[in-house]
Design a protein around this motif. Structure first.
Motif, PDB file in Angstrom:
ATOM      1  N   UNK A  24       0.836  -1.201   0.000  1.00  9.81           N
ATOM      2  CA  UNK A  24       0.000   0.000   0.000  1.00  9.81           C
ATOM      3  C   UNK A  24       0.872   1.253   0.000  1.00  9.81           C
ATOM      4  N   UNK A  25       1.921   1.231   0.812  1.00  6.51           N
ATOM      5  CA  UNK A  25       2.830   2.381   0.896  1.00  6.51           C
ATOM      6  C   UNK A  25       3.543   2.607  -0.429  1.00  6.51           C
ATOM      7  N   UNK A  26       3.923   1.516  -1.077  1.00  4.98           N
ATOM      8  CA  UNK A  26       4.602   1.632  -2.369  1.00  4.98           C
ATOM      9  C   UNK A  26       3.660   2.180  -3.436  1.00  4.98           C
ATOM     10  N   UNK A  27       2.410   1.719  -3.415  1.00  2.90           N
ATOM     11  CA  UNK A  27       1.426   2.226  -4.381  1.00  2.90           C
ATOM     12  C   UNK A  27       1.145   3.709  -4.148  1.00  2.90           C
ATOM     13  N   UNK A  28       1.241   4.125  -2.905  1.00  2.00           N
ATOM     14  CA  UNK A  28       1.032   5.544  -2.579  1.00  2.00           C
ATOM     15  C   UNK A  28       2.240   6.399  -2.944  1.00  2.00           C
ATOM     16  N   UNK A  57      -4.784   6.945   4.315  1.00  4.43           N
ATOM     17  CA  UNK A  57      -4.504   7.707   3.091  1.00  4.43           C
ATOM     18  C   UNK A  57      -4.678   6.821   1.846  1.00  4.43           C
ATOM     19  N   UNK A  58      -4.505   5.508   2.032  1.00  6.46           N
ATOM     20  CA  UNK A  58      -4.724   4.588   0.907  1.00  6.46           C
ATOM     21  C   UNK A  58      -6.202   4.602   0.515  1.00  6.46           C
ATOM     22  N   UNK A  59      -7.072   4.578   1.523  1.00  8.19           N
ATOM     23  CA  UNK A  59      -8.509   4.597   1.255  1.00  8.19           C
ATOM     24  C   UNK A  59      -8.918   5.912   0.597  1.00  8.19           C
ATOM     25  N   UNK A  60      -8.351   7.019   1.085  1.00 12.12           N
ATOM     26  CA  UNK A  60      -8.676   8.327   0.505  1.00 12.12           C
ATOM     27  C   UNK A  60      -8.246   8.399  -0.965  1.00 12.12           C
ATOM     28  N   UNK A  61      -7.095   7.786  -1.270  1.00 10.15           N
ATOM     29  CA  UNK A  61      -6.560   7.854  -2.637  1.00 10.15           C
ATOM     30  C   UNK A  61      -7.284   6.900  -3.586  1.00 10.15           C
ATOM     31  N   UNK A  62      -7.452   5.635  -3.175  1.00  4.76           N
ATOM     32  CA  UNK A  62      -7.942   4.607  -4.096  1.00  4.76           C
ATOM     33  C   UNK A  62      -9.386   4.158  -3.845  1.00  4.76           C
ATOM     34  N   UNK A  63      -9.996   4.669  -2.775  1.00  2.15           N
ATOM     35  CA  UNK A  63     -11.381   4.328  -2.443  1.00  2.15           C
ATOM     36  C   UNK A  63     -11.568   2.832  -2.191  1.00  2.15           C
ATOM     37  N   UNK A  64     -10.531   2.201  -1.677  1.00  5.39           N
ATOM     38  CA  UNK A  64     -10.647   0.810  -1.240  1.00  5.39           C
ATOM     39  C   UNK A  64      -9.730   0.616  -0.046  1.00  5.39           C
ATOM     40  N   UNK A  65     -10.019  -0.402   0.751  1.00  2.91           N
ATOM     41  CA  UNK A  65      -9.307  -0.580   2.014  1.00  2.91           C
ATOM     42  C   UNK A  65      -7.952  -1.269   1.862  1.00  2.91           C
ATOM     43  N   UNK A  66      -7.777  -2.029   0.797  1.00  2.00           N
ATOM     44  CA  UNK A  66      -6.507  -2.734   0.607  1.00  2.00           C
ATOM     45  C   UNK A  66      -6.305  -3.066  -0.873  1.00  2.00           C
ATOM     46  N   UNK A  67      -5.097  -3.450  -1.252  1.00  2.00           N
ATOM     47  CA  UNK A  67      -4.824  -3.797  -2.656  1.00  2.00           C
ATOM     48  C   UNK A  67      -5.631  -5.014  -3.098  1.00  2.00           C
ATOM     49  N   UNK A  68      -5.869  -5.112  -4.384  1.00  2.00           N
ATOM     50  CA  UNK A  68      -6.611  -6.250  -4.921  1.00  2.00           C
ATOM     51  C   UNK A  68      -5.837  -7.550  -4.731  1.00  2.00           C
ATOM     52  N   UNK A  69      -4.531  -7.463  -4.823  1.00  2.00           N
ATOM     53  CA  UNK A  69      -3.673  -8.628  -4.558  1.00  2.00           C
ATOM     54  C   UNK A  69      -2.390  -8.129  -3.909  1.00  2.00           C
TER      55      UNK A  69
END
Length: 214
Positions: A24-28, A57-69
């Motif tokens: 998640x941190x890397x995607x952010x 901040x991940x939820x705010x950015x991507x509107x989901x609670x965690x990565x798909x995989x």
């Protein structure tokens, strides 16, 4: 890419992050070297713990609670290594193909050059030698020594193997026979000629011009 992954490996261990939170941190786009400024909720109690902060901040950015995989850093490193190995093998394979093509082109060029050179040689007027009746083989060799000079000079090298000499003699003087000169072998002929010396080698025996006549 590999350097950054290594930094994330160190950051994951230092801040005790799960594989999910690291991804998640890397995607952010967070900087692994600066996570320490965020992960200080014990000193600044108003801050959320680092994993919770990342989730928010991940939820705010991507509107989901965690990565798909989720992939662990070990898996990513293994994939990168496999890709690098595959790329290395493909490069090696391509280098081999390029080298083979280069050799084939070179051999083809040599073959064309040889054929052209042979054709040019055969177009030259032949040296005619007048022989007297009853001449000895040595006398005939003396008069026809140019035949063996032509064979040697054809290759334009300091040394020529007997197999090469025999091959070209059949091309430029098809009727050549060692017994005409009182010899059993081509080697014996060149040994009789003062301007040549025979040098023993493993494979094959070499005939080389002397710098000075014997």
């Amino acid at each position: 890419m590999a350097v950054k992954i290594e930094k994330w490996v160190a950051a994951q261990k230092k801040h005790r992050l799960s594989d999910k939170h690291v991804q998640m941190a890397r995607e952010l786009g967070l900087n692994p070297d600066k996570l320490g400024k965020i992960d200080n909720h014990k000193q600044e109690t108003w801050k959320a713990p680092l994993p919770q902060f990342i989730e928010e901040i991940y939820f705010k950015r991507f509107k989901r609670e965690e990565p798909l995989s989720v992939k662990s850093l070990k898996e990513i490193l293994a994939e990168d290594k496999a890709k690098a190995e595959k790329k290395k093998k493909e490069k090696k394979k391509n280098d081999v193909l390029v080298d083979r093509d280069s050799r084939e082109t070179e051999n083809s060029t040599k073959l064309v050059s040889f054929s052209a050179k042979l054709k040019l040689h055969n177009e030259k007027p032949k040296v005619k030698v007048k022989l007297e009746s009853g001449e000895s083989p040595d006398s005939i060799l003396l008069k026809e020594a140019h035949i063996f000079d032509e064979a040697f000079d054809f290759y334009e090298k300091e040394s020529v193997t007997f197999s090469q000499l025999g091959f070209i003699l059949k091309k430029i003087h098809p009727r050549y026979k060692p017994r005409r000169y009182g010899c059993k072998t081509l080697r014996a002929i060149y040994e009789k000629l003062d301007k040549y010396e025979v040098v023993e080698a493993e494979e094959p025996v070499v005939c080389r011009k002397n710098i000075e006549p014997k």
